[in-house]
Design a protein around this motif. Structure first.
Motif, PDB file in Angstrom:
ATOM      1  N   LEU A   9      37.370  38.888  34.921  1.00 50.10           N
ATOM      2  CA  LEU A   9      36.329  39.660  35.603  1.00 50.10           C
ATOM      3  C   LEU A   9      34.946  39.450  35.011  1.00 50.10           C
ATOM      4  O   LEU A   9      33.964  39.357  35.748  1.00 50.10           O
ATOM      5  CB  LEU A   9      36.688  41.148  35.587  1.00 50.10           C
ATOM      6  CG  LEU A   9      38.000  41.510  36.286  1.00 50.10           C
ATOM      7  CD1 LEU A   9      38.314  42.984  36.064  1.00 50.10           C
ATOM      8  CD2 LEU A   9      37.940  41.171  37.756  1.00 50.10           C
ATOM      9  N   GLY A  10      34.865  39.394  33.695  1.00 46.49           N
ATOM     10  CA  GLY A  10      33.576  39.247  33.022  1.00 46.49           C
ATOM     11  C   GLY A  10      32.783  38.047  33.496  1.00 46.49           C
ATOM     12  O   GLY A  10      31.647  38.184  33.960  1.00 46.49           O
ATOM     13  N   PRO A  11      33.364  36.840  33.412  1.00 47.03           N
ATOM     14  CA  PRO A  11      32.620  35.660  33.858  1.00 47.03           C
ATOM     15  C   PRO A  11      32.265  35.682  35.345  1.00 47.03           C
ATOM     16  O   PRO A  11      31.301  35.059  35.764  1.00 47.03           O
ATOM     17  CB  PRO A  11      33.580  34.498  33.556  1.00 47.03           C
ATOM     18  CG  PRO A  11      34.447  34.997  32.463  1.00 47.03           C
ATOM     19  CD  PRO A  11      34.601  36.467  32.733  1.00 47.03           C
ATOM     20  N   LEU A  12      33.055  36.406  36.131  1.00 46.35           N
ATOM     21  CA  LEU A  12      32.775  36.495  37.561  1.00 46.35           C
ATOM     22  C   LEU A  12      31.736  37.560  37.889  1.00 46.35           C
ATOM     23  O   LEU A  12      31.268  37.657  39.012  1.00 46.35           O
ATOM     24  CB  LEU A  12      34.061  36.802  38.335  1.00 46.35           C
ATOM     25  CG  LEU A  12      35.119  35.706  38.328  1.00 46.35           C
ATOM     26  CD1 LEU A  12      36.392  36.201  38.988  1.00 46.35           C
ATOM     27  CD2 LEU A  12      34.592  34.462  39.027  1.00 46.35           C
ATOM     28  N   GLY A  13      31.416  38.389  36.891  1.00 50.18           N
ATOM     29  CA  GLY A  13      30.441  39.446  37.101  1.00 50.18           C
ATOM     30  C   GLY A  13      30.987  40.636  37.872  1.00 50.18           C
ATOM     31  O   GLY A  13      30.223  41.391  38.465  1.00 50.18           O
ATOM     32  N   HIS A  14      32.308  40.808  37.860  1.00 50.50           N
ATOM     33  CA  HIS A  14      32.931  41.925  38.562  1.00 50.50           C
ATOM     34  C   HIS A  14      33.157  43.093  37.608  1.00 50.50           C
ATOM     35  O   HIS A  14      33.459  42.898  36.436  1.00 50.50           O
ATOM     36  CB  HIS A  14      34.261  41.513  39.186  1.00 50.50           C
ATOM     37  CG  HIS A  14      34.111  40.563  40.329  1.00 50.50           C
ATOM     38  ND1 HIS A  14      33.620  40.929  41.548  1.00 50.50           N
ATOM     39  CD2 HIS A  14      34.375  39.235  40.424  1.00 50.50           C
ATOM     40  CE1 HIS A  14      33.596  39.885  42.358  1.00 50.50           C
ATOM     41  NE2 HIS A  14      34.046  38.836  41.680  1.00 50.50           N
ATOM     42  N   ASP A  15      33.025  44.297  38.133  1.00 52.90           N
ATOM     43  CA  ASP A  15      33.199  45.509  37.349  1.00 52.90           C
ATOM     44  C   ASP A  15      34.689  45.791  37.121  1.00 52.90           C
ATOM     45  O   ASP A  15      35.468  45.851  38.085  1.00 52.90           O
ATOM     46  CB  ASP A  15      32.549  46.686  38.082  1.00 52.90           C
ATOM     47  CG  ASP A  15      32.676  47.972  37.292  1.00 52.90           C
ATOM     48  OD1 ASP A  15      32.033  48.077  36.235  1.00 52.90           O
ATOM     49  OD2 ASP A  15      33.433  48.859  37.737  1.00 52.90           O
ATOM     50  N   ALA A  16      35.075  45.958  35.863  1.00 55.68           N
ATOM     51  CA  ALA A  16      36.480  46.191  35.526  1.00 55.68           C
ATOM     52  C   ALA A  16      37.000  47.499  36.124  1.00 55.68           C
ATOM     53  O   ALA A  16      38.137  47.552  36.604  1.00 55.68           O
ATOM     54  CB  ALA A  16      36.666  46.189  34.007  1.00 55.68           C
ATOM     55  N   ASN A  17      36.193  48.542  36.113  1.00 52.90           N
ATOM     56  CA  ASN A  17      36.653  49.821  36.668  1.00 52.90           C
ATOM     57  C   ASN A  17      36.969  49.699  38.149  1.00 52.90           C
ATOM     58  O   ASN A  17      37.979  50.225  38.624  1.00 52.90           O
ATOM     59  CB  ASN A  17      35.622  50.922  36.435  1.00 52.90           C
ATOM     60  CG  ASN A  17      35.523  51.308  34.982  1.00 52.90           C
ATOM     61  OD1 ASN A  17      36.498  51.267  34.240  1.00 52.90           O
ATOM     62  ND2 ASN A  17      34.332  51.664  34.558  1.00 52.90           N
ATOM     63  N   ASN A  18      36.115  48.997  38.883  1.00 54.70           N
ATOM     64  CA  ASN A  18      36.378  48.794  40.311  1.00 54.70           C
ATOM     65  C   ASN A  18      37.665  48.016  40.526  1.00 54.70           C
ATOM     66  O   ASN A  18      38.437  48.305  41.440  1.00 54.70           O
ATOM     67  CB  ASN A  18      35.215  48.079  40.991  1.00 54.70           C
ATOM     68  CG  ASN A  18      34.008  48.957  41.162  1.00 54.70           C
ATOM     69  OD1 ASN A  18      34.101  50.182  41.146  1.00 54.70           O
ATOM     70  ND2 ASN A  18      32.857  48.340  41.318  1.00 54.70           N
ATOM     71  N   PHE A  19      37.879  46.994  39.693  1.00 57.43           N
ATOM     72  CA  PHE A  19      39.114  46.223  39.810  1.00 57.43           C
ATOM     73  C   PHE A  19      40.335  47.101  39.590  1.00 57.43           C
ATOM     74  O   PHE A  19      41.270  47.101  40.397  1.00 57.43           O
ATOM     75  CB  PHE A  19      39.147  45.058  38.814  1.00 57.43           C
ATOM     76  CG  PHE A  19      40.516  44.440  38.724  1.00 57.43           C
ATOM     77  CD1 PHE A  19      40.932  43.545  39.685  1.00 57.43           C
ATOM     78  CD2 PHE A  19      41.381  44.791  37.702  1.00 57.43           C
ATOM     79  CE1 PHE A  19      42.214  42.993  39.631  1.00 57.43           C
ATOM     80  CE2 PHE A  19      42.657  44.247  37.629  1.00 57.43           C
ATOM     81  CZ  PHE A  19      43.083  43.349  38.597  1.00 57.43           C
TER      82      PHE A  19
END
Length: 62
Positions: A25-35
């Motif tokens: 998620l980090g490298p993709l710029g996605h929020d972990a909480n949302n995932f």
């Protein structure tokens, strides 16, 4: 005995949570909480095909 971490009500292995959050998620710029919330929603939907829409929402590109 394995110690687990909890994400959005899901108990998971800490190494898996760290991998998903940092390496995926980090490298993709996605929020972990949302995932994790979307994944929990999918699991709560009984793994139905309709629940896959929640994962798609989690990763939608804006």
């Amino acid at each position: 005995m394995t110690n687990y971490v909890t994400r959005a009500g899901i108990q998971t292995d800490p190494a898996l949570a760290a991998f998903v959050e940092r390496e995926v998620l980090g490298p993709l710029g996605h929020d972990a909480n949302n995932f994790w919330e979307g994944f929990a929603s999918l699991l709560g939907d009984g793994h139905s095909v309709h629940g896959l829409g929640n994962i798609a929402k989690c990763f939608s590109l804006k």
